[in-house]
Scaffold this active site. Structure first.
Site, PDB file in Angstrom:
ATOM      1  N   SER A 183       0.833  -1.205   0.000  1.00  0.00           N
ATOM      2  CA  SER A 183       0.000   0.000   0.000  1.00  0.00           C
ATOM      3  C   SER A 183       0.865   1.250   0.000  1.00  0.00           C
ATOM      4  O   SER A 183       0.374   2.328  -0.317  1.00  0.00           O
ATOM      5  CB  SER A 183      -0.848   0.052   1.260  1.00  0.00           C
ATOM      6  OG  SER A 183      -1.689  -1.053   1.345  1.00  0.00           O
ATOM      7  N   ASN A 197      -5.570   5.782  -2.002  1.00  0.00           N
ATOM      8  CA  ASN A 197      -5.203   6.261  -0.664  1.00  0.00           C
ATOM      9  C   ASN A 197      -4.777   7.722  -0.665  1.00  0.00           C
ATOM     10  O   ASN A 197      -4.946   8.421   0.338  1.00  0.00           O
ATOM     11  CB  ASN A 197      -4.113   5.382  -0.059  1.00  0.00           C
ATOM     12  CG  ASN A 197      -4.682   4.058   0.430  1.00  0.00           C
ATOM     13  OD1 ASN A 197      -5.855   3.974   0.775  1.00  0.00           O
ATOM     14  ND2 ASN A 197      -3.868   3.017   0.444  1.00  0.00           N
ATOM     15  N   HIS A 254      -2.274  -3.546  -6.577  1.00  0.00           N
ATOM     16  CA  HIS A 254      -2.849  -3.152  -5.290  1.00  0.00           C
ATOM     17  C   HIS A 254      -4.340  -3.487  -5.237  1.00  0.00           C
ATOM     18  O   HIS A 254      -5.171  -2.768  -5.793  1.00  0.00           O
ATOM     19  CB  HIS A 254      -2.601  -1.648  -5.073  1.00  0.00           C
ATOM     20  CG  HIS A 254      -2.962  -1.167  -3.715  1.00  0.00           C
ATOM     21  ND1 HIS A 254      -3.623   0.021  -3.483  1.00  0.00           N
ATOM     22  CD2 HIS A 254      -2.760  -1.717  -2.491  1.00  0.00           C
ATOM     23  CE1 HIS A 254      -3.806   0.181  -2.187  1.00  0.00           C
ATOM     24  NE2 HIS A 254      -3.291  -0.863  -1.563  1.00  0.00           N
ATOM     25  N   GLU A 287      -5.490  -1.432  -8.430  1.00  0.00           N
ATOM     26  CA  GLU A 287      -4.617  -0.372  -8.964  1.00  0.00           C
ATOM     27  C   GLU A 287      -3.330  -1.030  -9.454  1.00  0.00           C
ATOM     28  O   GLU A 287      -2.719  -1.808  -8.714  1.00  0.00           O
ATOM     29  CB  GLU A 287      -4.245   0.620  -7.856  1.00  0.00           C
ATOM     30  CG  GLU A 287      -5.361   1.519  -7.417  1.00  0.00           C
ATOM     31  CD  GLU A 287      -4.893   2.527  -6.355  1.00  0.00           C
ATOM     32  OE1 GLU A 287      -5.034   3.728  -6.576  1.00  0.00           O
ATOM     33  OE2 GLU A 287      -4.384   2.102  -5.296  1.00  0.00           O
TER      34      GLU A 287
HETATM   35  P1  NAD Z   1      -1.781  -9.569   7.364  1.00  0.00           P
HETATM   36  O1  NAD Z   1      -1.045  -9.216   8.581  1.00  0.00           O
HETATM   37  O2  NAD Z   1      -3.214  -9.993   7.450  1.00  0.00           O
HETATM   38  O3  NAD Z   1      -0.984 -10.738   6.574  1.00  0.00           O
HETATM   39  C1  NAD Z   1       0.396 -10.736   6.381  1.00  0.00           C
HETATM   40  C2  NAD Z   1       0.862 -12.187   6.294  1.00  0.00           C
HETATM   41  O4  NAD Z   1       2.238 -12.211   5.890  1.00  0.00           O
HETATM   42  C3  NAD Z   1       0.786 -12.935   7.636  1.00  0.00           C
HETATM   43  O5  NAD Z   1       0.006 -14.097   7.474  1.00  0.00           O
HETATM   44  C4  NAD Z   1       2.256 -13.273   7.936  1.00  0.00           C
HETATM   45  O6  NAD Z   1       2.408 -14.527   8.591  1.00  0.00           O
HETATM   46  C5  NAD Z   1       2.841 -13.316   6.535  1.00  0.00           C
HETATM   47  N1  NAD Z   1       4.303 -13.205   6.469  1.00  0.00           N
HETATM   48  C6  NAD Z   1       5.118 -12.410   7.196  1.00  0.00           C
HETATM   49  N2  NAD Z   1       6.406 -12.617   6.823  1.00  0.00           N
HETATM   50  C7  NAD Z   1       6.393 -13.551   5.841  1.00  0.00           C
HETATM   51  C8  NAD Z   1       7.399 -14.193   5.052  1.00  0.00           C
HETATM   52  N3  NAD Z   1       8.697 -13.896   5.195  1.00  0.00           N
HETATM   53  N4  NAD Z   1       7.017 -15.119   4.141  1.00  0.00           N
HETATM   54  C9  NAD Z   1       5.717 -15.445   3.994  1.00  0.00           C
HETATM   55  N5  NAD Z   1       4.723 -14.878   4.713  1.00  0.00           N
HETATM   56  C10 NAD Z   1       5.054 -13.940   5.620  1.00  0.00           C
HETATM   57  O7  NAD Z   1      -1.628  -8.304   6.395  1.00  0.00           O
HETATM   58  P2  NAD Z   1      -2.583  -7.849   5.184  1.00  0.00           P
HETATM   59  O8  NAD Z   1      -3.579  -6.880   5.689  1.00  0.00           O
HETATM   60  O9  NAD Z   1      -3.019  -9.045   4.438  1.00  0.00           O
HETATM   61  O10 NAD Z   1      -1.544  -6.984   4.308  1.00  0.00           O
HETATM   62  C11 NAD Z   1      -0.606  -7.593   3.449  1.00  0.00           C
HETATM   63  C12 NAD Z   1      -0.112  -6.572   2.429  1.00  0.00           C
HETATM   64  O11 NAD Z   1      -1.241  -6.041   1.709  1.00  0.00           O
HETATM   65  C13 NAD Z   1       0.616  -5.364   3.000  1.00  0.00           C
HETATM   66  O12 NAD Z   1       1.648  -5.014   2.112  1.00  0.00           O
HETATM   67  C14 NAD Z   1      -0.456  -4.285   3.022  1.00  0.00           C
HETATM   68  O13 NAD Z   1       0.084  -2.994   2.918  1.00  0.00           O
HETATM   69  C15 NAD Z   1      -1.216  -4.627   1.769  1.00  0.00           C
HETATM   70  N6  NAD Z   1      -2.610  -4.156   1.710  1.00  0.00           N
HETATM   71  C16 NAD Z   1      -3.438  -4.272   2.792  1.00  0.00           C
HETATM   72  C17 NAD Z   1      -4.769  -3.847   2.687  1.00  0.00           C
HETATM   73  C18 NAD Z   1      -5.709  -3.988   3.867  1.00  0.00           C
HETATM   74  O14 NAD Z   1      -6.755  -3.324   3.857  1.00  0.00           O
HETATM   75  N7  NAD Z   1      -5.410  -4.821   4.843  1.00  0.00           N
HETATM   76  C19 NAD Z   1      -5.259  -3.320   1.495  1.00  0.00           C
HETATM   77  C20 NAD Z   1      -4.396  -3.260   0.383  1.00  0.00           C
HETATM   78  C21 NAD Z   1      -3.079  -3.677   0.513  1.00  0.00           C
END
Ligand code: NAD
Length: 281
Positions: free
Chosen positions: A118, A189, A139, A151
């Protein structure tokens, strides 16, 4: 067209991305360091797809096919014959850069390495690989199975082939794409977070009650929910984090995070997920 994709990170976003890929009939290897996280994600995906079948929105054959099409792994290097990788791990630049080095060796030549970040510049993540032309931002919005938009963010070196392959994959997943330059916050965003931040300022200044501010924006600008409720749903910690990225990255004080937002986050009031934000849950 990509046939086997690796999704790294089986959290909220990664599991949703894996689900829409399976719904498109693709083979998916879902990777996470946490075995427990992988098991939970697989359950979430199956129950999400089952609900869609029950509502008549998904062909039952795709649910059955998903059993065979979904593999899980604790390291991306276990996956073979990978056309496309989508990274959705925790938002941490060092972690993502290390992971992209690993994915560089996993994805076939000519394949794509996409990130769901993000806030981290795509150009910087791309620079950690030997093929920055194959790296792109993809994204997705949360919740992925519901939200139509993706995106696409081109880094400084992203090739036209990479962009076209990513657009085609997103469309196969049933999504509509828009293209954004690699600038802080991308399009959604960049516009959304300052609006939510401004809503926090109106609470801090006592311009109206929380309910009145939300009702005003809901009925006055035809939005499905008010900005304070939306901020609670996104997570106030996430809103603050992105506001800080905009402020720092664009270097303009008009993006300064609202002190009240910061105070709520300091108090542990992260919104819906913690039981309290602008509202109580
Ligand atoms: P989350 O915390 O739900 O999930 C992250 C996952 O990554 C966890 O399950 C964790 O165990 C895993 N992880 C950590 N290190 C790792 C590794 N080395 N290898 C494999 N897995 C690993 O987070 P999320 O909300 O799903 O966000 C993930 C990404 O998506 C981020 O970059 C965030 O910025 C982006 N994002 C989030 C949203 C949102 O609304 N939550 C929206 C768009 C983009």
């Amino acid at each position: 067209m990509a046939e086997h994709i690796v999704v790294v990170g089986a959290g909220q976003m990664g599991s949703g991305i894996a689900q829409v890929a399976l719904q498109a009939g693709l083979r998916v290897t879902l990777v996470d360091v946490s075995k427990e996280g992988l098991a939970k994600a697989a359950d979430r995906i199956k129950s999400g797809m089952k609900k869609l079948v029950e509502k008549g929105k998904l062909d039952e054959a795709l649910l059955k096919a998903a059993e065979a099409n979904l593999a899980t792994a604790t390291s991306a290097s276990e996956a073979k014959d990978v056309d496309f990788a989508i990274e959705a791990v925790t938002e941490n630049e060092d972690l993502k850069r290390r992971l992209f080095l690993e994915l560089d060796a996993v994805v076939k030549p000519g394949g794509v390495l996409a990130t769901n970040t993000s806030s981290i510049p795509i150009t910087r993540i791309a620079a950690s690989t030997k093929r920055p032309e194959s790296v792109i931002g993809m994204h997705f919005m949360n919740p992925v199975p519901v939200m139509k938009l993706v995106e696409l963010i081109r880094g400084a070196a992203t090739s036209e082939e990479t962009y076209q392959a990513t657009k085609a994959l997103a469309e196969k997943m049933g999504k509509t794409t828009v293209v954004s330059k690699d600038f802080p916050g991308f399009i959604v965003n960049r516009i959304l977070i300052p609006m939510l931040n401004e809503a926090c300022f109106t609470v801090m200044e006592g311009l109206g009650t929380v309910e009145d501010i939300d009702t005003a924006m809901k009925l006055g600008t035809n939005q499905p929910m008010g900005p304070l409720q939306l901020a609670d749903f996104i997570g106030l910690d996430t809103c603050l984090y992105i506001a800080e990225v905009l402020h720092k990255g664009l270097g303009d004080d008009k993006y300064r995070p609202c002190p009240l937002l910061r105070q709520y986050v300091d108090a542990g009031w992260f919104g819906k997920k913690s039981g309290r934000g602008f509202y109580k849950y």
